[in-house]
Design an enzyme around this catalytic site. Structure first.
Site, PDB file in Angstrom:
ATOM      1  N   HIS A 104       0.723  -1.146  -0.059  1.00 60.34           N
ATOM      2  CA  HIS A 104       0.020  -0.051  -0.168  1.00 60.34           C
ATOM      3  C   HIS A 104       0.878   1.317   0.049  1.00 60.34           C
ATOM      4  O   HIS A 104       0.510   2.295   0.141  1.00 60.34           O
ATOM      5  CB  HIS A 104      -1.022  -0.151   1.213  1.00 60.34           C
ATOM      6  CG  HIS A 104      -1.890   0.795   1.157  1.00 60.34           C
ATOM      7  ND1 HIS A 104      -2.343   1.969   2.101  1.00 60.34           N
ATOM      8  CD2 HIS A 104      -3.026   0.777   0.366  1.00 60.34           C
ATOM      9  CE1 HIS A 104      -3.388   2.403   1.818  1.00 60.34           C
ATOM     10  NE2 HIS A 104      -3.752   1.917   0.681  1.00 60.34           N
ATOM     11  N   LYS A 111       3.300   4.153  -1.370  1.00 57.72           N
ATOM     12  CA  LYS A 111       3.262   5.348  -2.215  1.00 57.72           C
ATOM     13  C   LYS A 111       4.627   6.281  -2.123  1.00 57.72           C
ATOM     14  O   LYS A 111       4.758   7.043  -1.093  1.00 57.72           O
ATOM     15  CB  LYS A 111       2.185   6.444  -2.324  1.00 57.72           C
ATOM     16  CG  LYS A 111       0.787   5.512  -2.480  1.00 57.72           C
ATOM     17  CD  LYS A 111       0.033   5.416  -1.100  1.00 57.72           C
ATOM     18  CE  LYS A 111      -1.324   5.036  -1.373  1.00 57.72           C
ATOM     19  NZ  LYS A 111      -2.096   4.287   0.117  1.00 57.72           N
ATOM     20  N   ASP A 145      16.886  11.193  -7.413  1.00 60.29           N
ATOM     21  CA  ASP A 145      18.270  11.504  -7.154  1.00 60.29           C
ATOM     22  C   ASP A 145      18.838  11.240  -5.867  1.00 60.29           C
ATOM     23  O   ASP A 145      19.938  11.794  -5.507  1.00 60.29           O
ATOM     24  CB  ASP A 145      18.707  12.828  -7.669  1.00 60.29           C
ATOM     25  CG  ASP A 145      18.349  13.129  -8.959  1.00 60.29           C
ATOM     26  OD1 ASP A 145      18.435  12.136  -9.878  1.00 60.29           O
ATOM     27  OD2 ASP A 145      18.160  14.345  -9.633  1.00 60.29           O
ATOM     28  N   HIS A 174      -9.308  11.073   2.222  1.00 64.85           N
ATOM     29  CA  HIS A 174      -8.291   9.847   2.141  1.00 64.85           C
ATOM     30  C   HIS A 174      -7.170  10.053   2.773  1.00 64.85           C
ATOM     31  O   HIS A 174      -6.391   9.302   2.779  1.00 64.85           O
ATOM     32  CB  HIS A 174      -8.075   9.690   0.248  1.00 64.85           C
ATOM     33  CG  HIS A 174      -7.432   8.297   0.217  1.00 64.85           C
ATOM     34  ND1 HIS A 174      -6.293   8.323  -0.139  1.00 64.85           N
ATOM     35  CD2 HIS A 174      -7.967   7.162   0.272  1.00 64.85           C
ATOM     36  CE1 HIS A 174      -5.955   7.059  -0.404  1.00 64.85           C
ATOM     37  NE2 HIS A 174      -6.983   6.245  -0.041  1.00 64.85           N
ATOM     38  N   LYS A 214      -4.405  10.299   5.721  1.00 67.30           N
ATOM     39  CA  LYS A 214      -3.916   9.335   6.781  1.00 67.30           C
ATOM     40  C   LYS A 214      -3.075  10.066   7.682  1.00 67.30           C
ATOM     41  O   LYS A 214      -1.907   9.996   7.490  1.00 67.30           O
ATOM     42  CB  LYS A 214      -3.415   8.208   6.249  1.00 67.30           C
ATOM     43  CG  LYS A 214      -4.211   7.472   5.236  1.00 67.30           C
ATOM     44  CD  LYS A 214      -3.693   7.310   3.929  1.00 67.30           C
ATOM     45  CE  LYS A 214      -4.172   6.254   2.725  1.00 67.30           C
ATOM     46  NZ  LYS A 214      -5.518   6.009   2.838  1.00 67.30           N
ATOM     47  N   ASP A 265      -0.218  17.691  19.994  1.00 68.20           N
ATOM     48  CA  ASP A 265       0.230  18.927  20.680  1.00 68.20           C
ATOM     49  C   ASP A 265       1.210  20.006  19.938  1.00 68.20           C
ATOM     50  O   ASP A 265       1.923  20.638  20.481  1.00 68.20           O
ATOM     51  CB  ASP A 265       1.146  18.316  21.786  1.00 68.20           C
ATOM     52  CG  ASP A 265       0.264  17.301  22.688  1.00 68.20           C
ATOM     53  OD1 ASP A 265      -0.896  17.415  22.725  1.00 68.20           O
ATOM     54  OD2 ASP A 265       0.849  16.767  23.367  1.00 68.20           O
TER      55      ASP A 265
END
Length: 484
Positions: A217, A219, A224, A402, A404, A409
Site C-alpha cells: 500500500h 506510495k 536522485d 482519504h 491518513k 500537541d
C-alpha cells in the site's frame, strides 16, 4: 454423486481450516469468529474467499533483507546508537521517548536537517511531482499501490520514458492488485525506453491472486536520492477530483529533502529487491550518512523518522505501535484523519483513556464510503468513541477524505499511507513519515481545523437516535469488520 462428494470435502476442509485458525495461527478472536461464520454459513463461497483474502501470509513471502545488507545496516545503526548515547540535546527534547521507542522497533533512525512541504490538494501535488521528475538527473524510484494509465498516469509514464532514454536510472514498482489495469502490454513502450519495472506479489492469473489480502500500500517517490514524496495520494485522475463518484479528493502528502530521504529510498529498494530480485549496491545510497556535515546528531527541526510495517513472523506492528506511542504521549490534543476507522482494541482503549484523561481528541472520517460496509463499520467504532467524549466529524459528502494523518500537541505529526484500521496495521505493507516540527505540526492542525468547517459533527444524541435499519447494517458490518 460427484457433487455430494465435493460438498463433503468442502465442509471437511472448512472444519479443518477453522481448527487450524484456532490452534495454529495468531489471529484475533474477532477474525476467527468472522471466518468461522463465513465458512459455516457460506461453505462454498466462504472457502473461495478464504483462499483469496483469508490466508495468513507465508513466511517465505515475507520480505527479509539479505544477510549482508542486514549486517551492513546493523553496523551502521550501532554507530548511530553510540553517537546518540552522549547526545543530551535529543535526550532533553519533549519527543525523546517517542523517537527512541520508534528507533527500537525497526530501521527507523531519527534524521534532522530536512525541509518539508505539505500538500493537501491533488492538483498542487501532481504539478510538483511532474516538475520534480522532469528535473531528475541520476535516478528515479517510484512506487504506488494504485497506478493508472489515465491522463495523469500517462503524463508520469511519458516523463519516465524520456528520462530513461536520457540516461537516468528509472525504476517503477506497482502493486499487482491495486494496479491491475497496468498490464505488461501497456507498459511495453515504457520498458522498451529503458524503464525497469517490478510487480509486487504478481498473480498467476490476473483476476485470481492468492496474495490479494496482503498488499503493498506504499506510495513512494525518490529522485536522485535527494528528494522524497510520501503520503496518501495514488496515481489516477480521481485523485485530482475528476471522478464524479468521489468529487473533490482531500488527501495529504509531503515532499521533503534532507537526510531522511535516504531512509525512504532504502524502503523502496527493499521492496524492489524483493519484487525483482535485482542485486542492488547500497553503498551509493548510504554514503552521505557518514558525513557529519550532512547528518548532525543535534536535535533540531524538522526531524523525520521513516517508519514502515507489514506482515512479519514476529507480530511486530511498527506503525500501529507508533500510533499508540503518539496517543499515549499526547497531553493537549490528538487530531486524526482516516478514511477507515476500524480500530484495533489497543488503539481504541488508548484513545478512550486519553480522552477521559483530559486530552482533546477529534477524529475525521469521510462523509461517504468508497467500499461496501466500510462506512457502516466506521460508524460502529465512531459511536463507541463518542461515549468517551471523543469528537467525530464526517467530511463533506460532496468530496472524499482519504488523508491518513495523526497530529499531537503542535509538536509531532504522522503523514503516510497507513489508515487507522486493522488492515493497515497488520496486513498491508505501509510507510509513514513521523515529523518532529512545531511549524509542520501546526500547519497540519490548522488544515484539520479548516476541514472541520466543511464537516458535520456526529453527536452522541444523533448516533443514539439512528434507525433500526442503520443499526442492522452497522451490526453486520462490525461482524465482518476484521475482514475489510
Amino acid at each position: 454423486m460427484i457433487i455430494a462428494i465435493l460438498s463433503i470435502l468442502v465442509h471437511i476442509l472448512n472444519i479443518i481450516t477453522i481448527i487450524y485458525m484456532i490452534f495454529k495461527e495468531k489471529r484475533s478472536a474477532n477474525s476467527i469468529i468472522s471466518w468461522a461464520l463465513i465458512l459455516t454459513l457460506l461453505p462454498y463461497i466462504g472457502f473461495i474467499l478464504f483462499l483469496l483474502i483469508g490466508r495468513k501470509i507465508k513466511k517465505s513471502d515475507i520480505f527479509i533483507m539479505k544477510k549482508s545488507k542486514m549486517e551492513f545496516f546493523k553496523t551502521y545503526t550501532d554507530q548511530l546508537d553510540q553517537m546518540r548515547i552522549s547526545n543530551d540535546s535529543i535526550k532533553n527534547s519533549s519527543n525523546y521517548e517517542i523517537i527512541r521507542a520508534i528507533e527500537s522497533m525497526e530501521y527507523s533512525p531519527y534524521r534532522n536537517n530536512n525541509e518539508v512541504e505539505l500538500f493537501f490538494d491533488g492538483k498542487e501535488l501532481f504539478n510538483e511531482i511532474l516538475d520534480s521528475l522532469r528535473k531528475a538527473e541520476k535516478s528515479i524510484n517510484i512506487q504506488f499501490y494504485i497506478f493508472k494509465d489515465d491522463e495523469i498516469g500517462s503524463q508520469i509514464l511519458k516523463i519516465l520514458k524520456e528520462k530513461a532514454k536520457s540516461g537516468v536510472e528509472v525504476r517503477l514498482l506497482y502493486d499487482s492488485v491495486g494496479s491491475r489495469s497496468l498490464t505488461k502490454k501497456k507498459l511495453k513502450s515504457v520498458i522498451d525506453a529503458g524503464v525497469k519495472t517490478g510487480e509486487f506479489f504478481p498473480a498467476i492469473l490476473k483476476l485470481v491472486n492468492l496474495n490479494m489480502n496482503f498488499r503493498n500500500h506504499r506510495k513512494i517517490i525518490v529522485i536522485d536520492n535527494k528528494i522524497g514524496f510520501v503520503g496518501g495520494f495514488n496515481v489516477g485522475d480521481e485523485y485530482l477530483g475528476k471522478d464524479p463518484k468521489f468529487g473533490y479528493w482531500r488527501d495529504t502528502h509531503i515532499k521533503f529533502d534532507g537526510s531522511a530521504v535516504k531512509d525512504l529510498n532504502l524502503r523502496f529498494l527493499s521492496d524492489w529487491n524483493y519484487a525483482t530480485k535485482e542485486n542492488i549496491d547500497l553503498t551509493s545510497v548510504l554514503k552521505d550518512f557518514k558525513s557529519n556535515t550532512i547528518y548532525d546528531f543535534n536535535y533540531s527541526e524538522p526531524g523525520i523518522q521513516i517508519i514502515s510495517s507489514g506482515p512479519n513472523p514476529y507480530n511486530r506492528y511498527e506503525i500501529k505501535w507508533s500510533y499508540l506511542e503518539m496517543i499515549q504521549k499526547a497531553k493537549d490534543y490528538i487530531y486524526i484523519q482516516s478514511p477507515y476507522l476500524i480500530l484495533d482494541q489497543s488503539i481504541a482503549d488508548s484513545l478512550k483513556l486519553a480522552s477521559i484523561s483530559g486530552v482533546d481528541i477529534k477524529i475525521m472520517i469521510p462523509g461517504k464510503g468508497d467500499h461496501p460496509f466500510v462506512y457502516w463499520a466506521n460508524l460502529v467504532y465512531a459511536g463507541e468513541l463518542l461515549n468517551f467524549g471523543i469528537e467525530i466529524y464526517h467530511y463533506d459528502k460532496n468530496a472524499f477524505l482519504h488523508s491518513k494523518t495523526v497530529v499531537i500537541d503542535d509538536r509531532v505529526c504522522s503523514i503516510g499511507t497507513a489508515n487507522m484500521d486493522t488492515r493497515s496495521c497488520e496486513l498491508n505493507f505501509e510507510v509513514n513519515a513521523l515529523i518532529y516540527c512545531k511549524d509542520i505540526a501546526k500547519k497540519q492542525r490548522e488544515q484539520f481545523e479548516k476541514d472541520m468547517l466543511l464537516s458535520n459533527r456526529l453527536t452522541l444524541k444523533e448516533y443514539n437516535n439512528r434507525s433500526n435499519y442503520v443499526k442492522i447494517k452497522e451490526g453486520f458490518s462490525k461482524l465482518f469488520s476484521s475482514l475489510l
